[in-house]
Each structure stands twice: as C-alpha cells, then as structure tokens.
Design a protein around this motif. Structure first.
Motif, short mmCIF file in Angstrom:
data_model
loop_
_atom_site.label_atom_id
_atom_site.label_comp_id
_atom_site.label_asym_id
_atom_site.label_seq_id
_atom_site.Cartn_x
_atom_site.Cartn_y
_atom_site.Cartn_z
N MET A 113 1.33 -0.82 0.44
CA MET A 113 -0.44 -0.17 0.24
C MET A 113 1.02 1.33 -0.17
N SER A 114 2.13 1.16 -0.97
CA SER A 114 2.60 2.41 -0.99
C SER A 114 2.38 3.16 -2.01
N THR A 115 1.58 3.06 -2.54
CA THR A 115 1.40 3.71 -3.53
C THR A 115 0.01 4.61 -3.78
N SER A 116 0.20 5.97 -4.14
CA SER A 116 -0.53 6.34 -3.64
C SER A 116 -2.09 6.86 -4.74
N TYR A 117 -3.41 6.79 -4.62
CA TYR A 117 -4.92 6.84 -5.54
C TYR A 117 -5.03 8.22 -5.45
N THR A 118 -5.95 8.33 -6.89
CA THR A 118 -6.17 9.96 -6.89
C THR A 118 -7.67 9.15 -6.84
N PHE A 119 -8.51 10.37 -5.99
CA PHE A 119 -10.35 8.97 -6.29
C PHE A 119 -11.06 10.54 -7.15
N ALA A 149 2.81 2.66 -12.65
CA ALA A 149 3.41 4.32 -11.76
C ALA A 149 4.52 4.38 -12.13
N LEU A 150 5.26 3.41 -12.16
CA LEU A 150 6.64 3.89 -13.33
C LEU A 150 6.36 4.01 -14.35
N THR A 151 5.45 3.11 -15.52
CA THR A 151 5.47 4.14 -16.43
C THR A 151 4.26 5.30 -16.92
N ARG A 152 3.95 4.94 -16.19
CA ARG A 152 3.45 6.64 -16.30
C ARG A 152 3.82 7.58 -16.43
N LYS A 201 6.99 7.81 -16.20
CA LYS A 201 7.97 7.88 -17.40
C LYS A 201 7.77 8.20 -18.29
N LYS A 202 6.61 8.11 -18.97
CA LYS A 202 5.97 8.45 -20.58
C LYS A 202 5.27 10.09 -20.03
N LYS A 203 5.28 10.76 -19.11
CA LYS A 203 4.84 11.99 -18.49
C LYS A 203 6.40 12.50 -18.83
N SER A 204 7.58 11.97 -18.64
CA SER A 204 8.84 13.16 -18.58
C SER A 204 9.61 12.92 -20.24
N PHE A 205 8.49 11.84 -20.93
CA PHE A 205 8.61 11.72 -22.28
C PHE A 205 8.06 13.19 -23.11
N ASN A 206 7.03 13.09 -22.49
CA ASN A 206 5.93 14.18 -23.49
C ASN A 206 5.29 14.95 -22.00
N PHE A 207 6.74 15.90 -22.49
CA PHE A 207 6.49 17.20 -21.36
C PHE A 207 6.63 18.02 -21.90
#
Ligand SMILES: [Zn+2]
Length: 288
Positions: free
Chosen positions: A1-7, A86-89, A91-97
């Motif tokens: 449960m170390s990951t956080s979630y957005t509701f 989460a890691l994939t997301r 990476k994608k965010k940093s490439f698509n910046f």
C-alpha cells in the motif's frame, strides 16, 4: 500500500460506509485483494480503517493461516502491478513533457508570485510599470491632462536586497522626501509613494499642479486670441465675398470715380490752360 491513489469521486456518505457497502467501495477503488484483506483483519468500516495504523501489519507476524498466505501473494502481485503501472506513467509523462502545457495550469498557480525570484532590475521594472499605470488612472483626480511621473526626473527609485535576500525599496521624491516602500509576498508595494503624492506634504505635486494650471491659462489666452483673429479673418472674407457677388455696384463706383477723376483732370487741365493762357497773355501782348 505504498502507492497513492487519486479519487475522482467520493460518495458524500463515504465516512459512514460499513459492511457490504464498505467492501464494495474498497473493491472498486483499491481492488479485490485489499478488500478481502481488510475483511480478514476485521476492518469492516471506514471509521475502523481510519484508526488502523497499518492494515498490512498482520504480515509482520508469523501467523499460520492459509487464507492470509493466499492474500499475501495476491496483494504482492497487485502491488507489483500497480508500481509498474505508476513507473510507466511517470516515464511517459517525463518524455511527453511539453512546456506549453504549463499554460493550461490554473491562472492562480501560474501567476502566483515566487518569492525571491525577481532580480533587482525586474523589481524596478515592476515598480515603474505600476507608477506609470497609477499616473494614467489618477490624472483626472489631480485635474491634469498629462500626468506622467518619470524616473530620475520626478523621483529616484532605490532597490536592494538585504542579507536575507529580502527586497528593500524606497523612493526619493523630487520634493526631497524619502518614502520607504512596503512589500507583500516579497513584491514591492508602491502605495506609500502614492499616499505621499496625494498628501499636502509633497511640494513637487503642488508644482506639477501649478505648472498645469499656468499652462492651461496660457492656452486659454492663446485660444481667445486665436478666436479674435479668426473672427477678424472671417469678417474680411465676408467683405470680399460681398464685393464679389455685386460686380455691377463695384463697376459703377469705379466708373463714377473715374469720371470724376477725368472731369477733375479736364477741369484742372482747362484751368491750367486758362491760367497758362492768362500767364501767357501778357507776354503775347508784349510781343505784339
Ligand atoms: Zn514629494
């Protein structure tokens, strides 16, 4: 449960959820393994979950329970899957910046002043811009047609950073008064200078107002002189126009004048002739 979630959505009654509703809520937001685990450790309502420090704490103990072992495996798999996602997301965010995406940020965040980020010249530019704007907005209050306070003419700005990199600013008015400027969020506030200009203590503003008044009266005098000149020019023009529309009258006047002149000339000539004959008369007679 170390990951956080957005509701994206939380039901209004979320804090009252218990039993089946609580189980369904955990299942839909976190997943089935988490819902089963909470049920296993007797967390069956939101209020119970809130006071549970670590629902995974049960795995720190050597408990002989087949069901728990099964949960542990499925939870590990679920967590691994989520961490990878989460890691994939990320990476994608940093490439698509894309820097232009910053403009889509809410205005309040994008324009929020960043403390200590402005350079001295930027601080100065900020102050001058505000003084300029204030002059434009307040010229009518001072009954001035042109009101533009110039740096190093009407005032001198002094901006410096202190030992804590906090900005300090003052303005020296042309009337020799030194005005300390306040700041808000490390941005210089010019209001103290405005207050000074509006107060009776500022001799420079008095001079500006007097100069404007004098200029106005000179302009009024000039315009009244110009008015008189225009009126005079107009009356001359109307005279010329009047003459132009009655050429016969002009001709008559001219003719009568000419005839008078010619008559005079003739009569003068006659008289001259007469007088000449009178003058020559005796000499003629003397010759005879
Ligand atoms: Zn002043």
């Amino acid at each position: 449960m170390s990951t956080s979630y957005t509701f994206d959505y939380l039901p209004i009654e979320v804090l009252q959820l218990r039993g089946y509703d609580f189980f369904q809520f955990i299942k839909s937001t976190l997943g089935e393994p988490e819902a089963h685990l909470l049920n296993k450790v007797a967390v069956k309502s939101i209020s119970a979950l809130l006071i549970t420090e670590d629902p995974l704490d049960i795995f720190n103990y050597d408990v002989e329970d087949d069901e728990l072992e099964k949960f542990e495996e499925s939870l590990k798999d679920a967590l691994k899957k989520r961490v990878n996602e989460a890691l994939t997301r990320t990476k994608k965010k940093s490439f698509n910046f894309n820097p232009s995406s910053i403009s889509s940020l809410p205005t309040t965040i994008a324009t929020r002043p960043l403390p200590n980020r402005l350079s001295l010249s930027e601080h100065k530019e900020y102050v001058l811009k505000f003084i300029n704007k204030w002059c434009l907005e307040n010229k009518e209050n001072f009954e001035l047609e042109n009101f533009d306070l110039e740096e190093n003419v009407d005032f001198i700005v002094n901006i410096e950073l202190d030992e804590n990199s906090d900005v300090r600013a003052s303005i020296k008015c042309k009337c020799n008064k030194l005005i300390l400027l306040g700041k808000n969020d490390n941005k210089i506030q010019v209001s103290n200078y405005y207050k000074h200009l509006q107060s009776i203590a500022c001799d420079h503003m008095k001079q500006i107002k007097n100069a404007a008044r004098n200029l106005k009266s000179i302009q009024q005098q000039q315009s009244s002189i110009a008015g008189i000149l225009t009126a005079a020019a107009q009356s001359q023009t109307s005279l010329i126009q009047f003459s132009a529309v009655s050429p016969i009258a002009t001709q008559e006047t001219f003719d009568s004048n000419t005839s008078t002149l010619s008559n005079q000339v003739t009569s003068n000539g006659k008289r001259r002739l007469t007088s000449q004959s009178k003058q020559h008369g005796p000499s003629k007679r003397s010759r005879i």
